[in-house]
Design a protein around this motif. Structure first.
Motif, PDB file in Angstrom:
ATOM      1  N   VAL A   1     -81.126 -32.409 -99.420  1.00 21.10           N
ATOM      2  CA  VAL A   1     -80.883 -33.633 -98.647  1.00 21.10           C
ATOM      3  C   VAL A   1     -79.395 -33.771 -98.351  1.00 21.10           C
ATOM      4  O   VAL A   1     -78.998 -34.087 -97.227  1.00 21.10           O
ATOM      5  CB  VAL A   1     -81.419 -34.865 -99.421  1.00 21.10           C
ATOM      6  CG1 VAL A   1     -81.010 -36.149 -98.736  1.00 21.10           C
ATOM      7  CG2 VAL A   1     -82.924 -34.799 -99.534  1.00 21.10           C
ATOM      8  N   ASP A   2     -78.553 -33.504 -99.355  1.00 20.93           N
ATOM      9  CA  ASP A   2     -77.104 -33.585 -99.158  1.00 20.93           C
ATOM     10  C   ASP A   2     -76.677 -32.676 -98.015  1.00 20.93           C
ATOM     11  O   ASP A   2     -75.931 -33.086 -97.114  1.00 20.93           O
ATOM     12  CB  ASP A   2     -76.363 -33.163-100.439  1.00 20.93           C
ATOM     13  CG  ASP A   2     -76.535 -34.189-101.554  1.00 20.93           C
ATOM     14  OD1 ASP A   2     -76.966 -35.309-101.257  1.00 20.93           O
ATOM     15  OD2 ASP A   2     -76.246 -33.846-102.714  1.00 20.93           O
TER      16      ASP A   2
ATOM     17  N   GLY B   1     -61.462 -35.184-101.742  1.00 25.42           N
ATOM     18  CA  GLY B   1     -61.395 -36.538-102.275  1.00 25.42           C
ATOM     19  C   GLY B   1     -62.573 -36.845-103.184  1.00 25.42           C
ATOM     20  O   GLY B   1     -62.413 -37.474-104.230  1.00 25.42           O
ATOM     21  N   ALA B   2     -63.777 -36.384-102.790  1.00 24.07           N
ATOM     22  CA  ALA B   2     -64.977 -36.626-103.603  1.00 24.07           C
ATOM     23  C   ALA B   2     -64.842 -35.934-104.954  1.00 24.07           C
ATOM     24  O   ALA B   2     -65.089 -36.534-106.013  1.00 24.07           O
ATOM     25  CB  ALA B   2     -66.214 -36.133-102.866  1.00 24.07           C
ATOM     26  N   VAL B   3     -64.417 -34.660-104.928  1.00 25.68           N
ATOM     27  CA  VAL B   3     -64.245 -33.906-106.173  1.00 25.68           C
ATOM     28  C   VAL B   3     -63.176 -34.579-107.030  1.00 25.68           C
ATOM     29  O   VAL B   3     -63.323 -34.726-108.246  1.00 25.68           O
ATOM     30  CB  VAL B   3     -63.869 -32.441-105.864  1.00 25.68           C
ATOM     31  CG1 VAL B   3     -63.570 -31.683-107.140  1.00 25.68           C
ATOM     32  CG2 VAL B   3     -64.995 -31.770-105.093  1.00 25.68           C
ATOM     33  N   TRP B   4     -62.130 -34.997-106.383  1.00 24.07           N
ATOM     34  CA  TRP B   4     -60.996 -35.656-107.026  1.00 24.07           C
ATOM     35  C   TRP B   4     -61.464 -36.902-107.779  1.00 24.07           C
ATOM     36  O   TRP B   4     -61.187 -37.085-108.965  1.00 24.07           O
ATOM     37  CB  TRP B   4     -60.040 -36.052-105.912  1.00 24.07           C
ATOM     38  CG  TRP B   4     -58.610 -36.241-106.269  1.00 24.07           C
ATOM     39  CD1 TRP B   4     -58.096 -36.568-107.473  1.00 24.07           C
ATOM     40  CD2 TRP B   4     -57.513 -36.121-105.357  1.00 24.07           C
ATOM     41  NE1 TRP B   4     -56.739 -36.668-107.376  1.00 24.07           N
ATOM     42  CE2 TRP B   4     -56.356 -36.405-106.094  1.00 24.07           C
ATOM     43  CE3 TRP B   4     -57.391 -35.822-104.007  1.00 24.07           C
ATOM     44  CZ2 TRP B   4     -55.091 -36.394-105.508  1.00 24.07           C
ATOM     45  CZ3 TRP B   4     -56.142 -35.813-103.431  1.00 24.07           C
ATOM     46  CH2 TRP B   4     -55.002 -36.087-104.183  1.00 24.07           C
ATOM     47  N   GLY B   5     -62.186 -37.763-107.064  1.00 28.82           N
ATOM     48  CA  GLY B   5     -62.654 -39.012-107.669  1.00 28.82           C
ATOM     49  C   GLY B   5     -63.526 -38.753-108.878  1.00 28.82           C
ATOM     50  O   GLY B   5     -63.336 -39.349-109.944  1.00 28.82           O
ATOM     51  N   VAL B   6     -64.488 -37.826-108.714  1.00 22.08           N
ATOM     52  CA  VAL B   6     -65.391 -37.516-109.833  1.00 22.08           C
ATOM     53  C   VAL B   6     -64.592 -36.914-110.985  1.00 22.08           C
ATOM     54  O   VAL B   6     -64.806 -37.263-112.153  1.00 22.08           O
ATOM     55  CB  VAL B   6     -66.513 -36.560-109.365  1.00 22.08           C
ATOM     56  CG1 VAL B   6     -67.345 -36.101-110.546  1.00 22.08           C
ATOM     57  CG2 VAL B   6     -67.389 -37.245-108.340  1.00 22.08           C
ATOM     58  N   ALA B   7     -63.645 -36.030-110.652  1.00 21.01           N
ATOM     59  CA  ALA B   7     -62.867 -35.369-111.699  1.00 21.01           C
ATOM     60  C   ALA B   7     -62.052 -36.381-112.488  1.00 21.01           C
ATOM     61  O   ALA B   7     -61.933 -36.261-113.717  1.00 21.01           O
ATOM     62  CB  ALA B   7     -61.952 -34.309-111.080  1.00 21.01           C
TER      63      ALA B   7
ATOM     64  N   VAL C   1     -71.073 -33.310-104.739  1.00 21.11           N
ATOM     65  CA  VAL C   1     -71.749 -32.865-103.511  1.00 21.11           C
ATOM     66  C   VAL C   1     -72.428 -34.052-102.830  1.00 21.11           C
ATOM     67  O   VAL C   1     -72.345 -34.221-101.605  1.00 21.11           O
ATOM     68  CB  VAL C   1     -72.770 -31.745-103.824  1.00 21.11           C
ATOM     69  CG1 VAL C   1     -73.622 -31.438-102.614  1.00 21.11           C
ATOM     70  CG2 VAL C   1     -72.049 -30.490-104.279  1.00 21.11           C
ATOM     71  N   GLY C   2     -73.074 -34.898-103.633  1.00 20.45           N
ATOM     72  CA  GLY C   2     -73.712 -36.090-103.063  1.00 20.45           C
ATOM     73  C   GLY C   2     -72.697 -36.986-102.378  1.00 20.45           C
ATOM     74  O   GLY C   2     -72.934 -37.493-101.281  1.00 20.45           O
ATOM     75  N   LEU C   3     -71.536 -37.159-103.025  1.00 18.41           N
ATOM     76  CA  LEU C   3     -70.504 -38.013-102.433  1.00 18.41           C
ATOM     77  C   LEU C   3     -69.914 -37.371-101.183  1.00 18.41           C
ATOM     78  O   LEU C   3     -69.568 -38.061-100.219  1.00 18.41           O
ATOM     79  CB  LEU C   3     -69.398 -38.288-103.461  1.00 18.41           C
ATOM     80  CG  LEU C   3     -69.812 -39.180-104.626  1.00 18.41           C
ATOM     81  CD1 LEU C   3     -68.714 -39.219-105.671  1.00 18.41           C
ATOM     82  CD2 LEU C   3     -70.130 -40.585-104.145  1.00 18.41           C
TER      83      LEU C   3
END
Lengths: 401, 295
Positions: free
Chosen positions: B272-273, B145-151, B196-198
């Motif tokens: 940190v992530d 989902g994180a990759v998806w949103g950023v993409a 990665v942060g998300l």
């Protein structure tokens, strides 16, 4: 897995253990490894000779400077407008934490990049050209060096400090930009009234280093001690820490966090102003302004960038407790001239200086600033006294005049 | 794995696995695929993606129709006119403050608390899947989902930017110009770093999601966590805490746009992530595996 079925509460041990491991790792990494690295012992005199004869012509690395000078928080000077974000403006070097990258490829090629949050200011010196680049406003300033200046630069066998002398820049004259520069300033200041000792070895930027400790014999100064870490192989200062008598942590520190003595790629020193950039040609360079080298201590000058010294300063005392007394006029918003923002910050600074606590004595009355490494008195009759001493010393210096 | 589970896993295709779960099923992506289908099918998620995609398009059009003027907008905004690829970067820097964390908070809220609220969590656990495996699947789907949103942001921004401003050379923060091809790589690196942060924020969200049965509570709690982190990060008096904050190095993606890229802050951000992912996923595991599923 059956263990966790029998003891459901025991599952919480795993995240707790993970926190423990992460915390312990972080602590061991940040703690300066002070272990004996098997270096041959060297005397203080040998180390001083090493530093003075160091000959490094190529280098690339990252420098972090932190300062806790006890200055009042100056919005727009210490940090950029937004809190928490480091500024990339070259004039903001005087307080807080700053990171920059240095590349050095021989005496005629240097580059210094001040890393800001989503911004960068570069000083690139390549042969006869010096470029100042600022990403925030997309401006480039071009200086052309004369042949004499280039030759003067190449004659200097020491580690150049990033900027050839005589470049009128927005860099504050006081803040040393590399550990080498800071070490030179301190060693130049050092006189007979300093005890020089070694405190074994240290590890800086992953390299083993000797540590030289300079302690002023003069007990009136605010400078507690200065520690210089010197690379064990290249003899270049890797870290300079200035301790105040008031603080346990260094009041000023400039150190490499990464350093490589290999010749950097020639590409680092090439700069062509990109399209859409405002390019200013500065014309021929004039003689260098009276800058950091004339001042007794590097940290002192950074205290007072706004007070324009117009008369000849008087020097009272010597060595570490030198006090400089000079006439000053506060820059008024009208004569800012350079632009709106400069006038604004001048007015802001004037306001801040006026907000400093007032004091008076036999010498008159004025405002006093008590920093961790220096004090500053602005008198109402237009004099400024500054020195790495407590205010009482400044008062007697002012009274003596 | 519970005893009831291993009984239920007896089936015709059973391979001799050490704990009774067939290898083919352990590697099977069926649960993940069904989870992703669910996420993609939700109307609110589709609307969310539309909002994420609208921001870069809005930025690109606004910059295009306005006359070039001096002034400080969000970071990278002024560079858009020279290269269309600055549109996704400017959009990411704008959306990283609120929209992208909000998207993760929505997904995280649905992940466990949402299922518990709908009463589907107990059915999921009788499928049969182990709780650990369910939690891994839920986390992997958050990651995707994180990759998806950023993409979505980057692709919408890149398409709008290239259409309106073309593919000129990219101006780095150091004042050098890099070719369009390497600019594309820089944008991909920036996107991955932000994703990665998300994803690390998703781990925090997953843990919060196991604490409650109200998806809205989990979403709000994660947003409070994010905003408190931003606030703490902007208070200089507690600078000792800053290196431990998840959001502290999020904005460091700009360091990838220097020439050469500056890795120190990026590496610190990734460390940190990773620490947040490990700690919060284990917290979620400790909580979820021992939790009573009552609805």
């Amino acid at each position: 897995m059956s263990f966790f079925i029998d003891h459901p509460k025991a599952r919480w041990m795993l995240p707790v253990a993970a926190i423990g491991v992460i915390g312990a790792t972080a602590l061991t990494v940040t703690q300066t490894a002070n272990a004996d690295s098997g270096l041959q012992a060297r005397t203080a005199a040998q180390l001083l000779a090493d530093v003075r004869s160091a000959n490094v012509s190529s280098l690339s690395g990252t420098v972090v400077q932190t300062s806790d000078l006890g200055l009042p928080e100056i919005p727009g000077l210490g940090s950029s407008g937004r809190p928490g974000l480091a500024s990339s403006s070259l004039t903001s070097l005087i307080s807080g934490t700053h990171t920059w990258r240095v590349w050095l490829g021989g005496p005629t090629r240097q580059r210094l990049a001040l890393i800001g949050s989503n911004g960068e200011s570069d000083v690139i010196h390549n042969g006869m050209d010096v470029w100042l680049w600022s990403s925030a406003d997309k401006t480039a300033v071009h200086h052309k060096l004369s042949a004499d200046q280039v030759r003067a630069g190449s004659a200097d066998k020491r580690l150049p400090s990033g900027l050839p002398s005589g470049v009128p820049s927005t860099l504050p004259s006081g803040a040393p930009r590399t550990p080498d520069e800071a070490a030179r300033a301190v060693l130049g200041l050092m006189g007979k009234d300093t005890t020089v000792t070694t405190s074994g070895t240290a590890s800086v930027a992953g390299r083993s280093a000797y540590e030289l400790v300079l302690t002023p014999n003069d007990k009136t100064t605010l400078v507690g001690s200065v520690r210089i870490a010197i690379d064990s192989q290249e003899h270049v200062p890797l870290r300079v820490q200035v301790f105040s008598t008031k603080l346990a942590n260094p009041a000023f520190e400039v150190a490499f966090t990464a350093v490589d003595f290999a010749q950097p790629d020639a590409r680092q020193f090439a700069f062509t102003p990109p399209a859409g950039t405002t390019v200013t040609e500065s014309g021929d360079l004039t003689t260098p302004k009276a800058g950091a080298s004339a001042d007794p201590a590097p940290v002192k000058t950074s205290a007072d960038p706004s007070a324009k010294v117009q008369g000849a300063p008087t020097i009272v005392g010597s060595g570490w407790s030198t006090v400089v007394v000079a006439p000053y006029t506060l820059p008024s918003p009208q004569n800012g001239g350079a632009g709106g923002s400069a006038a604004d910050s001048a007015a802001q600074l004037g306001g801040i200086l006026k907000a400093l606590p007032t004091t008076s004595g036999a010498w008159g009355s004025g405002h006093v600033l008590q920093g961790t490494l220096f004090s500053l008195v602005l008198t109402n009759d237009g004099r400024v006294a500054i020195g790495a001493v407590p205010p009482t010393q400044l008062y007697s210096a002012l009274a003596a005049k | 794995m519970s005893a009831a589970e291993s009984v239920l896993t007896d089936g015709p295709q059973r391979v001799a696995g050490s704990d009774g779960v067939p290898l083919s099923r352990r590697l099977s992506t069926r649960l993940l695929r069904s989870e992703l289908r669910l996420i993609a099918g939700r109307r609110r998620n589709q609307m969310g993606l539309l909002v994420l995609a609208a921001v870069p398009v809005f930025i690109a059009v606004a910059v295009r129709i306005s006359s070039p003027r001096e002034g400080r907008g969000p970071d990278f905004l002024s560079s858009i006119t020279s290269n269309g690829l600055f549109v996704p970067i400017a959009a990411l820097s704008v959306e990283l403050g609120l929209f992208l964390p909000l998207a993760i908070a929505m997904l995280a809220g649905d992940a466990v608390a949402g299922e518990a609220n709908l009463g589907t969590l107990r059915y999921l656990l009788t499928v049969p899947v182990g709780r650990t495996r369910l939690l891994v699947t839920k986390y992997v789907s958050l990651l995707i989902g994180a990759v998806w949103g950023v993409a979505v942001v980057v692709l919408a921004g890149a398409i709008a930017g290239i259409a309106l401003f073309g593919t000129g050379p990219m101006l780095t923060l150091s004042g050098t110009e890099i070719s369009f091809g390497s600019a594309v790589w820089r944008v991909v690196l920036v996107s991955l770093y932000i994703a990665v942060g998300l994803a690390a924020l998703g781990a925090v969200g997953l843990f919060i999601s196991t604490l409650t049965e109200q998806p809205l509570a989990a979403t709000v709690a994660l947003m409070i966590f994010t905003i408190l982190s931003w606030i703490a990060d902007s208070v200089p008096q507690i600078s000792w805490l800053h290196p431990w904050l998840l959001v502290d190095q999020w904005m460091a993606f700009g360091d990838l746009l220097r020439d050469p890229p500056f890795w120190d802050n990026i590496a610190q951000g990734l460390r940190v992530d990773l620490a947040y992912v490990v700690v919060f996923w284990l917290l979620a595991w400790a909580r979820f595996a021992g939790k009573d599923i009552t609805s």
